[in-house]
Design an enzyme around this catalytic site. Structure first.
Site, short mmCIF file in Angstrom:
data_model
loop_
_atom_site.label_atom_id
_atom_site.label_comp_id
_atom_site.label_asym_id
_atom_site.label_seq_id
_atom_site.Cartn_x
_atom_site.Cartn_y
_atom_site.Cartn_z
N ARG A 218 0.85 -1.19 0.00
CA ARG A 218 0.00 0.00 0.00
C ARG A 218 0.89 1.24 0.00
NH1 ARG A 218 -3.66 -2.42 -1.81
NH2 ARG A 218 -5.65 -2.92 -0.85
N HIS A 266 -1.39 1.27 -9.71
CA HIS A 266 -2.14 0.38 -8.83
C HIS A 266 -3.00 -0.61 -9.64
CE1 HIS A 266 -3.83 0.09 -4.48
NE2 HIS A 266 -3.88 -1.09 -5.09
P1 NAP Z 1 -2.48 -11.65 4.12
O1 NAP Z 1 -2.74 -13.03 3.65
O2 NAP Z 1 -3.32 -11.05 5.19
O3 NAP Z 1 -0.95 -11.59 4.60
C1 NAP Z 1 -0.38 -10.49 5.23
C2 NAP Z 1 1.05 -10.84 5.62
O4 NAP Z 1 1.66 -9.68 6.18
C3 NAP Z 1 1.12 -11.95 6.69
O5 NAP Z 1 2.22 -12.81 6.42
C4 NAP Z 1 1.39 -11.15 7.97
O6 NAP Z 1 2.09 -11.86 8.97
C5 NAP Z 1 2.26 -10.03 7.42
N1 NAP Z 1 2.26 -8.88 8.31
C6 NAP Z 1 1.23 -8.04 8.61
N2 NAP Z 1 1.63 -7.07 9.46
C7 NAP Z 1 2.94 -7.31 9.70
C8 NAP Z 1 3.91 -6.66 10.50
N3 NAP Z 1 3.61 -5.57 11.23
N4 NAP Z 1 5.16 -7.16 10.52
C9 NAP Z 1 5.47 -8.29 9.80
N5 NAP Z 1 4.59 -8.95 9.02
C10 NAP Z 1 3.34 -8.47 8.98
O7 NAP Z 1 -2.52 -10.61 2.90
P2 NAP Z 1 -2.35 -10.90 1.32
O8 NAP Z 1 -3.62 -11.37 0.72
O9 NAP Z 1 -1.12 -11.68 1.10
O10 NAP Z 1 -2.15 -9.39 0.80
C11 NAP Z 1 -1.10 -8.59 1.30
C12 NAP Z 1 -1.29 -7.16 0.90
O11 NAP Z 1 -1.04 -6.97 -0.49
C13 NAP Z 1 -2.70 -6.59 1.08
O12 NAP Z 1 -2.99 -6.26 2.41
C14 NAP Z 1 -2.63 -5.35 0.20
O13 NAP Z 1 -2.07 -4.28 0.94
C15 NAP Z 1 -1.63 -5.76 -0.89
N6 NAP Z 1 -2.32 -5.95 -2.17
C16 NAP Z 1 -2.02 -5.10 -3.19
C17 NAP Z 1 -2.65 -5.23 -4.42
C18 NAP Z 1 -2.30 -4.34 -5.57
O14 NAP Z 1 -3.08 -4.25 -6.53
N7 NAP Z 1 -1.15 -3.67 -5.54
C19 NAP Z 1 -3.62 -6.23 -4.59
C20 NAP Z 1 -3.90 -7.09 -3.54
C21 NAP Z 1 -3.24 -6.94 -2.33
P3 NAP Z 1 1.47 -13.19 9.67
O15 NAP Z 1 1.53 -14.27 8.60
O16 NAP Z 1 2.36 -13.47 10.79
O17 NAP Z 1 0.05 -12.82 10.05
#
Ligand code: NAP
Length: 303
Positions: A218, A266
């Site tokens: 983000r 994005h």
């Molecule tokens: P997810 O399954 O919820 O995974 C989030 C990961 O981040 C988990 O491994 C979590 O750790 C880790 N995390 C969160 N806070 C943290 C912190 N403070 N320190 C260390 N690790 C931390 O999410 P996802 O589906 O993979 O998506 C991730 C992100 O990608 C989304 O939230 C969004 O911001 C971004 N995204 C971007 C696009 C785009 O178009 N650019 C599209 C989709 C998503 P744990 O495993 O320990 O919980």
């Protein structure tokens, strides 16, 4: 029990069809709601202003992968973010594209091409480049598997240091060790109080000199001025960003014109309306069966 959609005409058309096919009660707009007490689920990017109209609302379903933009919801209302293989695969594709682009010096060669310059630079084998993924969730894990199959050394950082096959994983306390071994750093974190501004001068200084940055998490996680300083000092060699701060990035922003940076607006993923509707159906059915809600957001953790 019915779902109210608060969204675009295109999504309305597709969701109306999917919900009709599945015989699930559905209101395509607030204007269609015959009795507000019937609305138990709301699907939206941003909710309508007055949610108190719906006394039986139990779940809000965010139609994107992130929910950081949503205002606080009423007490007792659960939040589900859309989890869909299509979204995850699209982001994986964009991140792999960006890692390969930076690994193979695409910004440098595009800059040369713009001047008609034919100069060949030394290149590294994939196995000599370590890719550090910040955020080993659903998308980070997919990215790690694909990059591992391409031969890169893959490191992962997450709060829990959750183990993933073939990946050296690091937890919150091990950030320094993780960064010092990340030749290409990939941002795939949700936006929370802990991750806002995380990609800053201090963090860049811990990367190997000449490291590269791929950011798909983000926008507010990245300090754009710090990125420029790191590029100017040579601490970072190049960056590819899908998310920026602000968004949209103004046309006269330095990053558009900087040959060391590639920006996309994005577009790593765009939610597929049909997949989104099926996620909503899965949420409704899980609730009915007393099963865990798909994509449930932990309000305390913020993701
Ligand atoms: P997810 O399954 O919820 O995974 C989030 C990961 O981040 C988990 O491994 C979590 O750790 C880790 N995390 C969160 N806070 C943290 C912190 N403070 N320190 C260390 N690790 C931390 O999410 P996802 O589906 O993979 O998506 C991730 C992100 O990608 C989304 O939230 C969004 O911001 C971004 N995204 C971007 C696009 C785009 O178009 N650019 C599209 C989709 C998503 P744990 O495993 O320990 O919980």
């Amino acid at each position: 029990m019915a779902l109210l959609l608060h969204s675009t005409p295109e999504r309305r058309e597709i969701w109306s069809r999917v919900f009709a096919e599945e015989s699930e009660p559905f209101f395509a707009t607030e204007g269609d709601v015959t009795d507000p007490a019937l609305v138990t689920h709301l699907a939206c990017w941003m909710p309508p202003k007055d949610l108190t109209r719906y006394p039986n609302l139990s779940v809000v379903i965010g139609v994107g992968a992130g929910t950081d933009h949503l205002p606080p919801l009423p007490e007792g209302v659960a939040l589900s973010r859309t989890v869909a293989p299509g979204i995850e695969g699209m982001v994986r594709d964009w991140v792999v594209l960006a890692v390969l682009a930076l690994h193979r010096d695409l910004p440098l060669y595009l800059d040369q091409a713009a001047r008609g310059e034919w100069t060949v630079h030394k290149t590294l084998l994939a196995r000599s480049r370590r890719v550090g993924i910040m955020g080993m969730g659903r998308i980070g894990t997919l990215v790690a598997q694909t990059l591992g199959a391409l031969g890169f050394g893959v490191l992962g950082w997450s709060r829990s240091a959750r183990p993933v096959n073939g990946v050296r994983t690091f937890g919150s306390d091990d950030l320094d060790a993780f960064l010092s071994q990340s030749d290409i750093l990939v941002g795939l974190l949700p936006l929370t109080d802990d991750t806002r501004g995380l990609l800053n001068d201090r963090l860049f200084a811990q990367l190997p000199q000449g490291a590269r940055l791929v950011q798909a998490g983000r926008g507010p996680q990245l300090d754009m001025d710090a990125l420029r300083r790191a590029l100017d000092s040579g601490q970072l060699a190049a960056a590819m960003l899908d998310v920026t701060d602000p968004e949209p990035l103004p046309g006269d922003h330095w990053a558009w014109a900087d040959p060391r940076v590639i920006v996309t607006p994005h577009i790593a993923s765009l939610t597929d309306a049909e997949e989104g509707a099926h996620h909503a159906l899965a949420v409704i059915r899980a609730g009915r069966e007393g099963a865990p809600l798909p994509g449930l957001v932990d309000r305390e953790r913020g993701y």
